[in-house]
Motif scaffolding. Structure first.
Motif, short mmCIF file in Angstrom:
data_model
loop_
_atom_site.label_atom_id
_atom_site.label_comp_id
_atom_site.label_asym_id
_atom_site.label_seq_id
_atom_site.Cartn_x
_atom_site.Cartn_y
_atom_site.Cartn_z
N LEU A 9 0.71 -1.30 -0.05
CA LEU A 9 0.03 -0.03 0.17
C LEU A 9 0.80 1.17 0.12
N HIS A 10 0.74 2.26 -0.88
CA HIS A 10 1.60 3.24 -1.10
C HIS A 10 0.72 4.46 -1.01
N VAL A 11 1.19 5.34 -0.11
CA VAL A 11 0.38 6.66 0.20
C VAL A 11 0.96 7.62 -0.63
N GLN A 12 0.04 8.21 -1.70
CA GLN A 12 0.63 8.84 -2.73
C GLN A 12 0.39 10.44 -2.35
N ARG A 13 -0.76 10.61 -1.48
CA ARG A 13 -0.93 12.14 -1.09
C ARG A 13 -1.79 11.99 0.29
N GLY A 14 -1.37 12.94 1.14
CA GLY A 14 -1.96 13.07 2.39
C GLY A 14 -1.32 12.11 3.48
N ALA A 15 -2.11 11.98 4.36
CA ALA A 15 -1.46 11.15 5.57
C ALA A 15 -2.73 10.26 6.14
N VAL A 16 -2.27 9.27 6.61
CA VAL A 16 -3.44 7.97 7.24
C VAL A 16 -2.93 7.61 8.28
N TRP A 17 -3.66 7.14 9.21
CA TRP A 17 -3.65 6.46 10.45
C TRP A 17 -3.97 4.99 10.08
N ALA A 18 -3.01 4.23 10.39
CA ALA A 18 -3.15 2.76 10.03
C ALA A 18 -3.29 1.97 11.05
N THR A 19 -4.32 1.23 11.33
CA THR A 19 -4.41 0.21 12.60
C THR A 19 -4.48 -1.05 11.96
N ARG A 20 -3.59 -1.92 12.46
CA ARG A 20 -3.57 -3.51 12.21
C ARG A 20 -4.27 -4.26 13.25
N ARG A 21 -4.96 -5.44 12.90
CA ARG A 21 -5.44 -6.21 13.89
C ARG A 21 -4.45 -6.41 14.90
N GLY A 22 -4.61 -6.73 16.15
CA GLY A 22 -3.76 -7.15 17.12
C GLY A 22 -3.52 -6.10 18.26
N PRO A 23 -2.68 -6.45 19.30
CA PRO A 23 -2.60 -5.36 20.34
C PRO A 23 -1.85 -3.98 19.75
N HIS A 24 -1.97 -2.98 20.61
CA HIS A 24 -1.65 -1.70 19.65
C HIS A 24 -0.87 -0.95 20.76
N ALA A 25 -1.17 -0.83 22.05
CA ALA A 25 -0.31 0.09 22.84
C ALA A 25 1.05 -0.04 22.81
N ALA A 26 1.44 -1.27 23.22
CA ALA A 26 2.93 -1.81 23.34
C ALA A 26 3.65 -2.01 21.77
N ASN A 27 2.72 -1.93 20.77
CA ASN A 27 3.21 -2.68 19.72
C ASN A 27 3.23 -1.67 18.41
N ALA A 28 3.25 -0.25 18.70
CA ALA A 28 3.12 0.65 17.48
C ALA A 28 4.14 0.30 16.49
N GLY A 29 4.03 0.25 15.34
CA GLY A 29 4.71 0.19 14.25
C GLY A 29 5.18 -1.40 13.97
N ALA A 30 4.49 -2.25 15.00
CA ALA A 30 4.80 -3.78 14.54
C ALA A 30 3.64 -4.27 13.91
N ALA A 31 3.84 -5.49 13.61
CA ALA A 31 2.59 -6.23 12.91
C ALA A 31 1.25 -6.16 13.24
N GLY A 32 1.05 -5.80 14.49
CA GLY A 32 -0.26 -5.67 15.17
C GLY A 32 -0.55 -4.61 15.63
N GLY A 33 0.21 -3.36 15.16
CA GLY A 33 0.12 -2.01 15.97
C GLY A 33 -0.51 -1.19 14.91
N ASP A 34 -0.24 0.22 15.18
CA ASP A 34 -0.81 1.29 14.57
C ASP A 34 0.56 2.12 13.99
N ASP A 35 0.20 2.82 12.87
CA ASP A 35 1.34 3.55 12.23
C ASP A 35 0.79 4.58 11.54
N VAL A 36 1.46 5.77 11.67
CA VAL A 36 1.02 6.97 10.76
C VAL A 36 1.85 6.95 9.47
N LEU A 37 0.97 6.97 8.38
CA LEU A 37 1.87 6.86 7.20
C LEU A 37 1.58 8.14 6.51
N ARG A 38 2.60 8.76 5.94
CA ARG A 38 2.69 10.13 5.23
C ARG A 38 2.92 9.89 3.68
#
Length: 127
Positions: A9-38
């Motif tokens: 998935l390529h963000v061409q314009r703007g920014a998104v908050w991407a949430t993957r399935r799984g635990p989020h608080a301790a796992n930001a940026g990991a396979a089960g966490g949250d990412d901010v993609l610009r």
């Protein structure tokens, strides 16, 4: 988003908050966490991954509409089971044609030498 095939998935314009399935608080940026993609960033996904996307405004930049591009991964079965063997066969046939040409030239040169006029004493000895 739940892709049927792996891809990017390529963000061409703007920014998104991407949430993957799984635990989020301790796992930001990991396979089960949250990412901010610009804009310009990419995220690899596997077939069946679950991803929730929310457009966001990044501090210090004006809010933009989000533009995303999904690029499915190449079908590796096609590459390993068809494309690679076809390429190897093409190479082998090209080598076979080259070897056949060398064989014909060598045979013609050999036959010309064996059947040509005898001009020295070696011809009489070889015959």
């Amino acid at each position: 988003m739940r892709p049927a095939r792996a891809g990017v998935l390529h963000v061409q314009r703007g920014a998104v908050w991407a949430t993957r399935r799984g635990p989020h608080a301790a796992n930001a940026g990991a396979a089960g966490g949250d990412d901010v993609l610009r804009a310009g960033q990419r995220l690899r996904l596997h077939a069946g991954d679950v991803l929730v996307l929310e457009p966001i405004a990044v501090p210090g930049t004006p809010a933009q509409r989000v533009a995303l591009h999904w690029q499915p991964a190449a079908d590796t079965r096609w590459a390993t089971e068809v494309a690679r063997p076809a390429s190897e066969l093409q190479r082998a046939l090209r080598d076979a044609v080259r070897a056949g040409g060398q064989l014909l030239r060598g045979t013609a040169a050999w036959a010309g030498h064996r059947l040509g006029p005898c001009r020295d004493a070696r011809c009489l000895h070889d015959a």
